[in-house]
Motif scaffolding. Structure first.
Motif, PDB file in Angstrom:
ATOM      1  N   SER A   1      27.980  -2.410  37.089  1.00 59.10           N
ATOM      2  CA  SER A   1      26.890  -1.746  36.377  1.00 59.10           C
ATOM      3  C   SER A   1      27.417  -0.481  35.700  1.00 59.10           C
ATOM      4  CB  SER A   1      25.764  -1.396  37.352  1.00 59.10           C
ATOM      5  OG  SER A   1      24.721  -0.741  36.671  1.00 59.10           O
ATOM      6  N   PHE A   2      27.048  -0.269  34.438  1.00 57.52           N
ATOM      7  CA  PHE A   2      27.753   0.663  33.561  1.00 57.52           C
ATOM      8  C   PHE A   2      26.785   1.508  32.739  1.00 57.52           C
ATOM      9  CE2 PHE A   2      29.620   0.830  29.118  1.00 57.52           C
ATOM     10  CZ  PHE A   2      30.518   1.849  29.361  1.00 57.52           C
ATOM     11  N   ASP A   3      27.197   2.749  32.450  1.00 56.84           N
ATOM     12  CA  ASP A   3      26.450   3.586  31.508  1.00 56.84           C
ATOM     13  C   ASP A   3      27.426   4.244  30.543  1.00 56.84           C
ATOM     14  OD1 ASP A   3      24.171   4.609  30.343  1.00 56.84           O
ATOM     15  OD2 ASP A   3      24.046   6.345  31.673  1.00 56.84           O
ATOM     16  N   TYR A   4      26.999   4.365  29.294  1.00 57.47           N
ATOM     17  CA  TYR A   4      27.833   4.920  28.222  1.00 57.47           C
ATOM     18  C   TYR A   4      27.280   6.277  27.846  1.00 57.47           C
ATOM     19  CZ  TYR A   4      31.249   4.235  24.451  1.00 57.47           C
ATOM     20  OH  TYR A   4      32.336   4.309  23.631  1.00 57.47           O
TER      21      TYR A   4
ATOM     22  N   LEU B   1      31.949   7.385  41.323  1.00 55.31           N
ATOM     23  CA  LEU B   1      31.855   6.317  40.331  1.00 55.31           C
ATOM     24  C   LEU B   1      33.228   6.038  39.715  1.00 55.31           C
ATOM     25  CD1 LEU B   1      28.567   7.147  38.364  1.00 55.31           C
ATOM     26  CD2 LEU B   1      28.868   5.903  40.517  1.00 55.31           C
ATOM     27  N   TYR B   2      33.320   4.917  38.999  1.00 54.39           N
ATOM     28  CA  TYR B   2      34.507   4.631  38.210  1.00 54.39           C
ATOM     29  C   TYR B   2      34.314   5.334  36.872  1.00 54.39           C
ATOM     30  CZ  TYR B   2      38.469   2.096  36.259  1.00 54.39           C
ATOM     31  OH  TYR B   2      39.691   1.782  35.697  1.00 54.39           O
ATOM     32  N   ASN B   3      35.126   6.350  36.606  1.00 50.42           N
ATOM     33  CA  ASN B   3      34.935   7.221  35.454  1.00 50.42           C
ATOM     34  C   ASN B   3      35.958   6.925  34.360  1.00 50.42           C
ATOM     35  OD1 ASN B   3      32.863   9.532  36.288  1.00 50.42           O
ATOM     36  ND2 ASN B   3      34.116   9.039  38.079  1.00 50.42           N
ATOM     37  N   ILE B   4      35.453   6.666  33.157  1.00 52.27           N
ATOM     38  CA  ILE B   4      36.282   6.382  31.989  1.00 52.27           C
ATOM     39  C   ILE B   4      36.198   7.556  31.031  1.00 52.27           C
ATOM     40  CG2 ILE B   4      36.693   4.781  30.080  1.00 52.27           C
ATOM     41  CD1 ILE B   4      35.076   2.691  31.745  1.00 52.27           C
ATOM     42  N   CYS B   5      37.333   8.019  30.559  1.00 52.23           N
ATOM     43  CA  CYS B   5      37.435   9.199  29.708  1.00 52.23           C
ATOM     44  C   CYS B   5      37.573   8.755  28.247  1.00 52.23           C
ATOM     45  CB  CYS B   5      38.655  10.007  30.140  1.00 52.23           C
ATOM     46  SG  CYS B   5      38.883  11.583  29.298  1.00 52.23           S
ATOM     47  N   TYR B   6      36.634   9.168  27.397  1.00 49.92           N
ATOM     48  CA  TYR B   6      36.674   8.804  25.977  1.00 49.92           C
ATOM     49  C   TYR B   6      37.622   9.709  25.196  1.00 49.92           C
ATOM     50  CZ  TYR B   6      35.583   8.501  21.078  1.00 49.92           C
ATOM     51  OH  TYR B   6      35.711   8.385  19.714  1.00 49.92           O
ATOM     52  N   VAL B   7      38.525   9.089  24.426  1.00 47.14           N
ATOM     53  CA  VAL B   7      39.443   9.804  23.543  1.00 47.14           C
ATOM     54  C   VAL B   7      39.453   9.102  22.186  1.00 47.14           C
ATOM     55  CG1 VAL B   7      41.874  10.356  23.107  1.00 47.14           C
ATOM     56  CG2 VAL B   7      40.928  10.683  25.390  1.00 47.14           C
ATOM     57  N   ASN B   8      39.232   9.833  21.104  1.00 52.52           N
ATOM     58  CA  ASN B   8      39.366   9.261  19.763  1.00 52.52           C
ATOM     59  C   ASN B   8      40.841   9.343  19.398  1.00 52.52           C
ATOM     60  OD1 ASN B   8      39.042   8.277  17.201  1.00 52.52           O
ATOM     61  ND2 ASN B   8      37.447   9.740  16.613  1.00 52.52           N
ATOM     62  N   ALA B   9      41.572   8.265  19.626  1.00 59.08           N
ATOM     63  CA  ALA B   9      43.026   8.298  19.577  1.00 59.08           C
ATOM     64  C   ALA B   9      43.615   8.007  18.206  1.00 59.08           C
ATOM     65  CB  ALA B   9      43.597   7.295  20.585  1.00 59.08           C
ATOM     66  N   PHE B  10      42.888   7.261  17.377  1.00 58.76           N
ATOM     67  CA  PHE B  10      43.463   6.794  16.117  1.00 58.76           C
ATOM     68  C   PHE B  10      42.875   7.502  14.890  1.00 58.76           C
ATOM     69  CE2 PHE B  10      44.335   3.568  19.174  1.00 58.76           C
ATOM     70  CZ  PHE B  10      45.487   2.906  18.769  1.00 58.76           C
TER      71      PHE B  10
ATOM     72  N   VAL C   1      24.119   2.538  38.822  1.00 58.52           N
ATOM     73  CA  VAL C   1      25.295   2.600  37.952  1.00 58.52           C
ATOM     74  C   VAL C   1      26.536   2.890  38.795  1.00 58.52           C
ATOM     75  CG1 VAL C   1      26.444   3.987  36.182  1.00 58.52           C
ATOM     76  CG2 VAL C   1      24.112   3.196  35.826  1.00 58.52           C
ATOM     77  N   ARG C   2      27.604   2.140  38.528  1.00 59.39           N
ATOM     78  CA  ARG C   2      28.841   2.328  39.293  1.00 59.39           C
ATOM     79  C   ARG C   2      30.037   2.699  38.422  1.00 59.39           C
ATOM     80  NH1 ARG C   2      29.761  -2.952  42.388  1.00 59.39           N
ATOM     81  NH2 ARG C   2      31.508  -1.748  43.246  1.00 59.39           N
ATOM     82  N   ALA C   3      29.838   2.670  37.102  1.00 56.75           N
ATOM     83  CA  ALA C   3      30.899   3.086  36.187  1.00 56.75           C
ATOM     84  C   ALA C   3      30.264   3.810  35.020  1.00 56.75           C
ATOM     85  CB  ALA C   3      31.695   1.882  35.691  1.00 56.75           C
ATOM     86  N   VAL C   4      30.939   4.843  34.517  1.00 62.12           N
ATOM     87  CA  VAL C   4      30.410   5.623  33.407  1.00 62.12           C
ATOM     88  C   VAL C   4      31.545   6.049  32.494  1.00 62.12           C
ATOM     89  CG1 VAL C   4      30.532   7.822  34.660  1.00 62.12           C
ATOM     90  CG2 VAL C   4      28.891   7.554  32.791  1.00 62.12           C
ATOM     91  N   SER C   5      31.286   6.047  31.188  1.00 59.59           N
ATOM     92  CA  SER C   5      32.249   6.557  30.221  1.00 59.59           C
ATOM     93  C   SER C   5      31.702   7.846  29.631  1.00 59.59           C
ATOM     94  CB  SER C   5      32.496   5.537  29.099  1.00 59.59           C
ATOM     95  OG  SER C   5      33.473   6.023  28.189  1.00 59.59           O
ATOM     96  N   ARG C   6      32.551   8.900  29.629  1.00 57.94           N
ATOM     97  CA  ARG C   6      32.150  10.211  29.117  1.00 57.94           C
ATOM     98  C   ARG C   6      33.249  10.794  28.241  1.00 57.94           C
ATOM     99  NH1 ARG C   6      29.435  13.130  34.490  1.00 57.94           N
ATOM    100  NH2 ARG C   6      27.407  12.078  34.314  1.00 57.94           N
ATOM    101  N   ASP C   7      32.856  11.725  27.383  1.00 59.77           N
ATOM    102  CA  ASP C   7      33.819  12.422  26.548  1.00 59.77           C
ATOM    103  C   ASP C   7      34.846  13.148  27.406  1.00 59.77           C
ATOM    104  OD1 ASP C   7      34.154  13.537  23.563  1.00 59.77           O
ATOM    105  OD2 ASP C   7      34.532  15.167  24.970  1.00 59.77           O
TER     106      ASP C   7
END
Length: 297
Positions: free
Chosen positions: A69-72, A99-108, A84-90
């Motif tokens: 389960s995910f939130d953006y 939670l499983y934390n995803i880090c947003y990076v504008n790489a390109f 929610v068990r995973a989240v993506s943040r700036d």
């Protein structure tokens, strides 16, 4: 897909923790499920070149569970909805403990309000045609010049420091946005350029103990997996019938973000039991904002 509408990707200079301000019960969608028409907001943070310690260097890379389960939340952090068990943040935001934390990076590509910083410090790393910057016109993002090995190495040093910062902050993973930047490059970049730069980012993330997700570019899913990307973050793959390419390449470790009700319906019908699917408003604003919208299968 080159003509796809992408959401606003907010960069925050000073992060104000939303916990205690917004109620954790602010989950589900708002009353309106109509399409958002407001122009996306952008903030004004310039990239930092200050080195960040690699807190997770040498640690084991932890992969996300399929279908979790995910939130953006890349447009602003707020208490995750129940379940929610995973989240993506700036990358400027803080991860959520447990939670499983995803880090947003504008790489390109460059954030719109960071263009002046790039012009002042690294003008040679902005892609140009006839002396003019090549810009993603939908979001006014200048493309980074990854056309040569030397420039890719320089850019990997800059973006790599952001990735190191994600590790130091306690994130478990990073999503590297715009693997499909070649589609907006006026023919100056190729998929091979994007993949070559992606490989440098994969190596940097893994060295810091982070998993790394391919962001978009369904046609490059198998190549991305072979480079070492660990999962995928796919915008509107239900809307454009692309979820299968990501699911096959990444063994269902796919985070799907839809922005239209029909896209959510399509993703849920075919993939709701296998992939992590969420509907968000295009500006991915925090809960409590009147434009906030969130639904799941």
């Amino acid at each position: 897909m080159a003509d796809r509408i992408r959401p606003a990707l907010h960069r925050v200079l000073t992060v104000v923790t939303m916990c205690g301000v917004l109620a954790a019960a602010a989950s589900g969608c708002s009353a309106s499920d109509g399409e958002d028409t407001a122009a996306p907001a952008r903030s004004s943070a310039a990239p930092s070149t200050a080195a960040a310690p690699r807190a997770n260097a040498g640690g084991a890379v932890v992969l996300p569970e399929p279908g979790i389960s995910f939130d953006y939340q890349i447009g602003g952090a707020y208490p995750p909805p129940p379940g929610v068990r995973a989240v993506s943040r700036d990358r400027a935001a803080k991860p959520t403990p447990g939670l499983y934390n995803i880090c947003y990076v504008n790489a390109f590509q460059a954030q719109p309000d960071a263009t002046d910083w790039w012009q002042a410090h690294h003008p040679d790393l902005l892609l140009r045609s006839g002396g003019a910057m090549v810009v993603d016109r939908d979001w006014q993002e200048a493309l980074l010049d990854i056309s040569t090995a030397a420039k890719r190495e320089q850019l990997a040093g800059i973006v790599g420091e952001w990735i190191d910062g994600c590790a130091a902050a306690g994130f478990q993973a990073v999503e590297a946005d715009n693997l499909d930047s070649h589609e907006r490059s006026e023919g100056l970049l190729t998929a091979d350029h994007d993949l070559a730069f992606g490989k440098l980012l994969v190596d940097r993330a893994h060295a810091g103990g982070l998993a790394i997700g391919q962001k978009n570019a369904a046609g490059l899913a198998r190549q991305g997996r072979s480079l070492g990307f660990d999962f995928a973050v796919a915008e509107e793959c239900g809307q454009y019938d692309e979820c299968g390419a990501y699911a096959d390449a990444y063994d269902d470790r796919v985070f799907v973000i839809e922005y239209k009700a029909e896209g959510l319906a399509a993703a849920c019908k075919s993939w709701g039991k296998r992939l992590s699917v969420v509907l968000r408003d295009r500006n991915v604003v925090p809960a409590g904002d009147g434009a906030y919208r969130r639904r799941t299968c």
